[in-house]
Design a protein around this motif. Structure first.
Motif, short mmCIF file in Angstrom:
data_model
loop_
_atom_site.label_atom_id
_atom_site.label_comp_id
_atom_site.label_asym_id
_atom_site.label_seq_id
_atom_site.Cartn_x
_atom_site.Cartn_y
_atom_site.Cartn_z
N GLU A 6 0.83 -1.13 0.15
CA GLU A 6 -0.09 0.07 -0.10
C GLU A 6 0.90 1.39 -0.15
OE1 GLU A 6 -3.11 2.03 3.06
OE2 GLU A 6 -3.31 0.05 2.76
N VAL A 7 0.82 2.09 -0.90
CA VAL A 7 1.23 3.27 -1.02
C VAL A 7 0.67 4.71 -0.81
CG1 VAL A 7 3.03 4.75 -2.66
CG2 VAL A 7 2.90 2.18 -2.75
N ASN A 8 0.99 5.38 0.04
CA ASN A 8 0.09 6.56 0.23
C ASN A 8 0.44 7.76 -0.75
OD1 ASN A 8 -0.86 9.10 1.20
ND2 ASN A 8 -0.21 8.93 3.29
N ARG A 9 -0.51 7.73 -1.57
CA ARG A 9 -0.14 8.82 -2.87
C ARG A 9 -1.06 10.19 -2.43
NH1 ARG A 9 -1.49 5.18 -8.11
NH2 ARG A 9 0.36 3.65 -7.80
N TYR A 11 -0.24 11.91 0.30
CA TYR A 11 0.56 12.92 0.78
C TYR A 11 1.56 13.75 -0.26
CZ TYR A 11 4.60 14.64 3.34
OH TYR A 11 5.95 15.49 3.72
N GLY A 12 1.94 13.32 -1.52
CA GLY A 12 2.35 13.92 -2.49
C GLY A 12 1.51 14.83 -2.94
N VAL A 13 0.13 14.51 -3.28
CA VAL A 13 -0.84 15.21 -3.84
C VAL A 13 -0.96 16.62 -2.78
CG1 VAL A 13 -3.37 15.43 -4.49
CG2 VAL A 13 -1.92 13.41 -5.42
N ILE A 14 -1.17 16.36 -1.80
CA ILE A 14 -1.51 17.26 -1.06
C ILE A 14 -0.45 18.19 -0.76
CG2 ILE A 14 -1.95 18.18 1.84
CD1 ILE A 14 -4.43 17.02 0.08
N GLU A 15 0.71 17.84 -0.56
CA GLU A 15 1.90 18.61 -0.36
C GLU A 15 2.37 19.53 -1.32
OE1 GLU A 15 3.51 19.40 2.69
OE2 GLU A 15 1.74 18.08 3.55
N GLY A 16 2.10 19.03 -2.77
CA GLY A 16 2.20 19.55 -3.93
C GLY A 16 1.41 20.90 -4.24
N TYR A 17 0.11 20.48 -3.88
CA TYR A 17 -1.03 21.53 -4.08
C TYR A 17 -0.81 22.35 -2.96
CZ TYR A 17 -5.68 23.22 -4.73
OH TYR A 17 -6.75 24.09 -5.01
#
Length: 168
Positions: A6-9, A11-17
């Motif tokens: 399971e990979v938490n994707r 986090y990257g979306v929220i931090e990038g936004y």
């Protein structure tokens, strides 16, 4: 054998936004108002000094992150009395969505009959502040306390601080 990972994707979306919404080098520009009162240049310097401190930046980012992950977030802002630089005495705290008490019967915040912040405090602090004795409390059930739930000092009543609508 099949292995599932399971990979938490998220986090990257929220931090990038979040980085796109609020970069570290944000600045405000203040122009003279229609009444021409005050000094717009000094106002701009003061606002930018306060916004560019690391403490302010960190809390704004925390509030935006909570607003993206949950239905919203709140901020309490105030100024402590005392000597010294007034900008250093300005404080604000991010209020988690689940601690906000809002009037859900209105669609616009200006029509709200009440706004509040519900939080827990140790019994002794509440008794000293309000001059009462013999309060009973319940342990705060919050996984963020990491084992402090059994500490007697954190057993306290839930306090609701009411904030008048339209006042900040």
């Amino acid at each position: 054998t099949q292995i599932q990972v399971e990979v938490n994707r998220m986090y990257g979306v929220i931090e990038g936004y979040l980085s796109a919404l609020y970069p570290k080098a944000s600045r405000v520009v203040v122009a003279p108002g229609p009444t021409l009162g005050g000094d717009s240049y000094k106002s701009q310097l003061a606002a930018n000094k306060w916004l560019l401190t690391n403490r302010t930046h960190t809390r704004i980012v925390k509030s935006i992150r909570q607003g993206l992950l949950y239905p919203g977030s709140g901020i309490k802002v105030g100024v402590d009395d005392g000597p010294g630089d007034p900008l250093d005495r300005v404080w604000f705290r991010v209020i988690p969505w689940w601690e906000m008490v809002l009037d859900t019967d209105v669609y616009d915040e200006e029509d709200a009959r009440f706004v509040g912040h519900s939080y827990y405090r140790p019994i002794r602090e509440v008794e000293e502040q309000y001059g009462v004795e013999g309060l009973k409390g319940e342990p705060r059930e919050d996984p963020g306390l990491y084992g402090w739930q059994d500490d007697e000092s954190w057993r306290g009543p839930q306090v609701v601080q009411w904030i008048a609508p339209g006042q900040g």
